[in-house]
Scaffold this motif. Sequence first.
Motif, mmCIF file in Angstrom:
data_model
loop_
_atom_site.group_PDB
_atom_site.id
_atom_site.type_symbol
_atom_site.label_atom_id
_atom_site.label_comp_id
_atom_site.label_asym_id
_atom_site.label_seq_id
_atom_site.Cartn_x
_atom_site.Cartn_y
_atom_site.Cartn_z
ATOM 1 N N LYS A 1 0.826 -1.202 0.000
ATOM 2 C CA LYS A 1 0.000 0.000 0.000
ATOM 3 C C LYS A 1 0.863 1.257 0.000
ATOM 4 O O LYS A 1 0.611 2.199 -0.745
ATOM 5 C CB LYS A 1 -0.932 -0.008 1.209
ATOM 6 C CG LYS A 1 -2.055 0.990 1.119
ATOM 7 C CD LYS A 1 -3.119 0.690 2.139
ATOM 8 C CE LYS A 1 -3.933 -0.467 1.654
ATOM 9 N NZ LYS A 1 -5.345 -0.407 1.820
ATOM 10 N N LYS B 1 4.039 1.507 -1.027
ATOM 11 C CA LYS B 1 4.725 1.593 -2.328
ATOM 12 C C LYS B 1 3.779 2.148 -3.387
ATOM 13 O O LYS B 1 4.164 3.018 -4.177
ATOM 14 C CB LYS B 1 5.220 0.218 -2.771
ATOM 15 C CG LYS B 1 6.455 -0.270 -2.073
ATOM 16 C CD LYS B 1 6.923 -1.582 -2.687
ATOM 17 C CE LYS B 1 7.196 -2.589 -1.613
ATOM 18 N NZ LYS B 1 7.627 -3.882 -2.129
ATOM 19 N N ASP B 2 2.556 1.646 -3.393
ATOM 20 C CA ASP B 2 1.583 2.109 -4.389
ATOM 21 C C ASP B 2 1.286 3.592 -4.232
ATOM 22 O O ASP B 2 1.234 4.333 -5.218
ATOM 23 C CB ASP B 2 0.284 1.300 -4.291
ATOM 24 C CG ASP B 2 0.425 -0.130 -4.763
ATOM 25 O OD1 ASP B 2 1.349 -0.419 -5.556
ATOM 26 O OD2 ASP B 2 -0.395 -0.970 -4.348
ATOM 27 N N LYS C 1 4.239 5.584 -5.567
ATOM 28 C CA LYS C 1 4.333 5.527 -7.027
ATOM 29 C C LYS C 1 3.246 6.351 -7.704
ATOM 30 O O LYS C 1 3.510 7.075 -8.667
ATOM 31 C CB LYS C 1 4.265 4.070 -7.502
ATOM 32 C CG LYS C 1 5.507 3.281 -7.171
ATOM 33 C CD LYS C 1 5.360 1.822 -7.583
ATOM 34 C CE LYS C 1 6.619 1.034 -7.260
ATOM 35 N NZ LYS C 1 6.509 -0.361 -7.703
ATOM 36 N N HIS D 1 0.572 2.000 -12.313
ATOM 37 C CA HIS D 1 0.557 1.873 -10.854
ATOM 38 C C HIS D 1 -0.840 1.969 -10.254
ATOM 39 O O HIS D 1 -1.087 1.374 -9.211
ATOM 40 C CB HIS D 1 1.528 2.862 -10.234
ATOM 41 C CG HIS D 1 2.935 2.602 -10.678
ATOM 42 N ND1 HIS D 1 3.552 1.370 -10.523
ATOM 43 C CD2 HIS D 1 3.825 3.392 -11.312
ATOM 44 C CE1 HIS D 1 4.763 1.424 -11.034
ATOM 45 N NE2 HIS D 1 4.953 2.633 -11.521
ATOM 46 N N THR D 2 -1.766 2.659 -10.905
ATOM 47 C CA THR D 2 -3.140 2.636 -10.396
ATOM 48 C C THR D 2 -3.767 1.261 -10.635
ATOM 49 O O THR D 2 -4.494 0.751 -9.779
ATOM 50 C CB THR D 2 -4.016 3.741 -11.013
ATOM 51 O OG1 THR D 2 -3.962 3.657 -12.441
ATOM 52 C CG2 THR D 2 -3.577 5.115 -10.549
ATOM 53 N N GLU E 1 -2.056 -1.587 -10.758
ATOM 54 C CA GLU E 1 -1.423 -2.464 -9.767
ATOM 55 C C GLU E 1 -2.037 -2.265 -8.385
ATOM 56 O O GLU E 1 -2.282 -3.232 -7.659
ATOM 57 C CB GLU E 1 0.083 -2.186 -9.686
ATOM 58 C CG GLU E 1 0.862 -2.624 -10.890
ATOM 59 C CD GLU E 1 2.319 -2.144 -10.855
ATOM 60 O OE1 GLU E 1 3.085 -2.609 -11.722
ATOM 61 O OE2 GLU E 1 2.688 -1.306 -9.996
ATOM 62 N N ALA E 2 -2.286 -1.016 -8.015
ATOM 63 C CA ALA E 2 -2.850 -0.715 -6.697
ATOM 64 C C ALA E 2 -4.249 -1.307 -6.556
ATOM 65 O O ALA E 2 -4.576 -1.902 -5.518
ATOM 66 C CB ALA E 2 -2.870 0.797 -6.465
ATOM 67 N N GLU F 1 -6.273 -1.739 -3.281
ATOM 68 C CA GLU F 1 -6.488 -0.319 -2.988
ATOM 69 C C GLU F 1 -7.869 0.074 -3.491
ATOM 70 O O GLU F 1 -8.332 -0.415 -4.513
ATOM 71 C CB GLU F 1 -5.404 0.538 -3.660
ATOM 72 C CG GLU F 1 -5.472 2.009 -3.308
ATOM 73 C CD GLU F 1 -5.386 2.286 -1.822
ATOM 74 O OE1 GLU F 1 -6.447 2.454 -1.187
ATOM 75 O OE2 GLU F 1 -4.262 2.335 -1.293
#
Length: 146
Positions: free
Chosen positions: A33, A35-36, A39, A55-56, A58-59, A64
Amino acid sequence: METRINIAETDPDAYKAMLGLEAYLAKTTLTAKHKDLVKIRASQVNGCAYCLDMHTKEARKAGETEQRIYALNAWRETPYFTDEERVILALTEEMTLISHHVSDATYNNAAKLLDGKYLAEVMMAIIIINAWNRIGIATHLMPPLD
């Protein structure tokens, strides 16, 4: 807009060095969380569409919430983020906008809430995403159309 030079192909050693930083980041104690958030927020500040897209996604995949992702630009104005996340976001913004320097208040707040190793790892995560943002922006990397 057309993609410019492909650094991975043109200078594979440089790209491998960046991947080495990612390998380091994967081994840190930073939560996914955190790291996201780093990023995404740095990529928002820098305006890196490629990294924001990546990255959104991935989150969201990591759990997330949409609400927190959508409100990240206005994190100070929402109740969605913990005190720890708030110091990480403040540090992310100040390190990303480094010409304004990192204030003593921001650093001291981060040092108060995060132990030394975790703080160092957060700072390295911020440095790494800023490097990736600069590669993405300078080379015109484009996010794929879904």
